[in-house]
Design an enzyme around this catalytic site. Structure first.
Site: not given
Length: 499
Positions: A294, A297, A325, A360, A378, A401
């Site tokens: 993590e 990331w 969208w 998460n 998004w 996202w």
């Protein structure tokens, strides 16, 4: 004696603070601490009452910690590129030291400030502090930035293994005192100093949206010690298995502290590696490795944003900016408020509003639902998260996202679409998380907790629940929306292949 100014930003701590330590060493101990409420951020598109309140709470604690060392905290409001040169001249400082930030705005602002100060004959230095490895330290053999996590993580771990962990951390903070006569006054700048009141949330025209965690370095270190310890029941021991279970307290909850630099990523890394390498730490090996992932990331998304700043406005894979969208406002409001009829989604969205934080796994579920079930851009979700999250970080939030939407670097494939019912059944099998945030479902049997609309009327009576009155019917049908999402993405992919 000419002091050095340390400009606090996302590093609200005394321990392991790279620029603060460097400022103390360079000035022989004469340091003036400064924090500036940057109007561009305070009123920007990612402004957040919750994070502003969290910032104020931690600034108050930082001010108290600085006071014990005889250092005043000067608090100003305005454009740092204007405020800091004025302050440097007013107190006869040598210059300004600060720790780097990597958003496009911060990069532009800091470059302008550095140029201005140096051209005027002052020192201006910035330091790596907010990440383990910076944008230029983890590169491919060809010297290019990575755009896929797995090879990036492999290289990140290789570089870490080649370095001593101790070499990553700054020396222990040395005691120093800033002479009182160096403190600026309100006649010099519109500031408050160490003995004056900190600005209030109301003065910024904001109200506290939810209760805050305990603020300050001590609270952050207590949180870390509770998570990473030699005890076999320490959460990190089961982190690899429990980090995906939102109904279990299996994560560190350190992200709000890390967001403001109340604790450094090096402190987290050092604690994790110390446990991994301890003779009695074998029980935590898998948990430590998962937790390190993590941290990787986090660095990965920071370097993606630095090298590709356009991602804050559009898709990393720019062809996906053409996605048509639907952006139904009523569906978006139902998602925002936790009234979609899908319990795992609604529980997560209500947790966000109640705590300013979300598990998460739940973040991934609600992001997939917004983009691929509701077919909503998004960026609408990104903005909503940044408004509510205490740990809202432009790089990590954007990366997460875009991963969920299938538009980003190393993204989840567009055809992988989470089923919100099966996700709930898999990761919250007994409905612990759902019942915590959706009290109207507290009496629903386990069998139906993730699809209460399937209960028969007799089951609803026993559960003291009427679907459509006490809890909504699902606002969309997942199977049908999945097919529509696949068609939406296929249209863009076809146009791209024909271009």
């Amino acid at each position: 004696m000419h002091p050095m100014i340390h400009w606090f930003r996302r590093d609200l701590r005394l321990a392991d603070n790279t620029a603060l330590t460097a400022a103390a060493q360079a000035s022989g101990g004469a340091v003036l601490a400064v924090y500036i409420f940057d109007e561009a951020i305070l009123r920007g598109r990612f402004a957040s009452p919750g994070r502003t309140a969290w910032l104020l709470a931690n600034l108050q604690q930082l001010e108290a910690d600085l006071r014990t060392r005889g250092i005043p905290l000067v608090v100003a409001r305005g454009n740092p590129v204007e405020v800091l040169p004025t302050l440097v001249r007013a107190i006869g400082a040598r210059g300004v030291y600060w720790n780097r930030d990597y958003t496009p705005y911060a990069v532009r602002r800091d470059a302008a400030l550095k140029t201005m100060l140096r051209e005027a004959g002052y020192e201006a230095e910035s330091f790596k502090d907010a990440v383990i490895f910076e944008f230029h330290e983890v590169l491919t053999k060809e010297g290019r930035p990575y755009t896929v996590y797995t090879p990036y993580a492999r290289r990140w771990r290789q570089i870490l293994a080649e370095q001593s962990v101790r070499s990553l951390a700054t020396p222990d903070l040395i005691p120093y005192v800033c002479p009182p006569e160096l403190v600026t006054t309100s006649e010099v700048l519109p500031v408050t100093t160490g003995g004056s009141a900190m600005p209030t949330l109301a003065q910024f025209g904001m109200a506290l949206p939810y209760p805050l965690p305990d603020a300050g370095e001590h609270a952050a270190n207590t949180c870390l010690a509770r998570f990473v310890s030699l005890h076999c029941d320490a959460p990190i021991a089961a982190y690899a298995e429990q980090r995906n279970l939102p109904g279990v307290a299996g994560t560190s909850r350190l992200s709000p502290y890390l967001r403001l630099g109340i604790i450094s990523p090096r402190q987290l890394l050092t604690a994790a590696l110390a446990l991994r390498d301890h003779p009695d730490g074998s029980h935590a090996l898998t948990g430590v490795e998962a937790w390190l992932g993590e941290l990787i990331w986090r660095d990965f998304y920071v370097q993606v944003l630095y090298h590709h700043p356009y991602v804050l406005r559009g898709a990393f894979r720019q062809a996906y900016d053409a996605l048509a969208w639907e952006n139904d406002p009523a569906h978006f409001e139902a998602w925002q408020t936790g009234h979609t009829g899908y319990p795992i989604v609604d529980a997560a969205m209500r947790q966000l509003r109640q705590e300013g934080w979300m598990h998460n796994r739940a973040r991934m579920i609600v992001a997939s639902f917004l983009t691929k079930d509701l077919l909503i851009d998004w960026r609408w979700g990104e903005h909503h998260f940044m408004h509510w999250l205490l740990d809202g970080d432009p790089a990590a939030n954007n990366g997460g996202w875009q991963w969920a939407a299938g538009t980003g670097t190393d993204a989840q494939p567009f055809f992988r679409i989470f089923n919100p019912v099966s996700q709930g059944q898999k990761f919250d099998p007994e409905g612990t998380y759902v019942r915590r945030y959706l009290p109207e479902l507290r009496n629903v049997p386990h069998t139906f907790i993730h699809e209460p609309h399937r209960m028969a009327s007799t089951d609803q009576i026993r559960a003291d629940l009427q679907i459509g009155r006490d809890y909504p019917h699902p606002i969309v049908e997942h199977k049908a929306q999945r097919e529509r999402a696949l068609a939406l993405y296929a249209t863009v992919r076809k146009a791209q292949s024909e271009a």
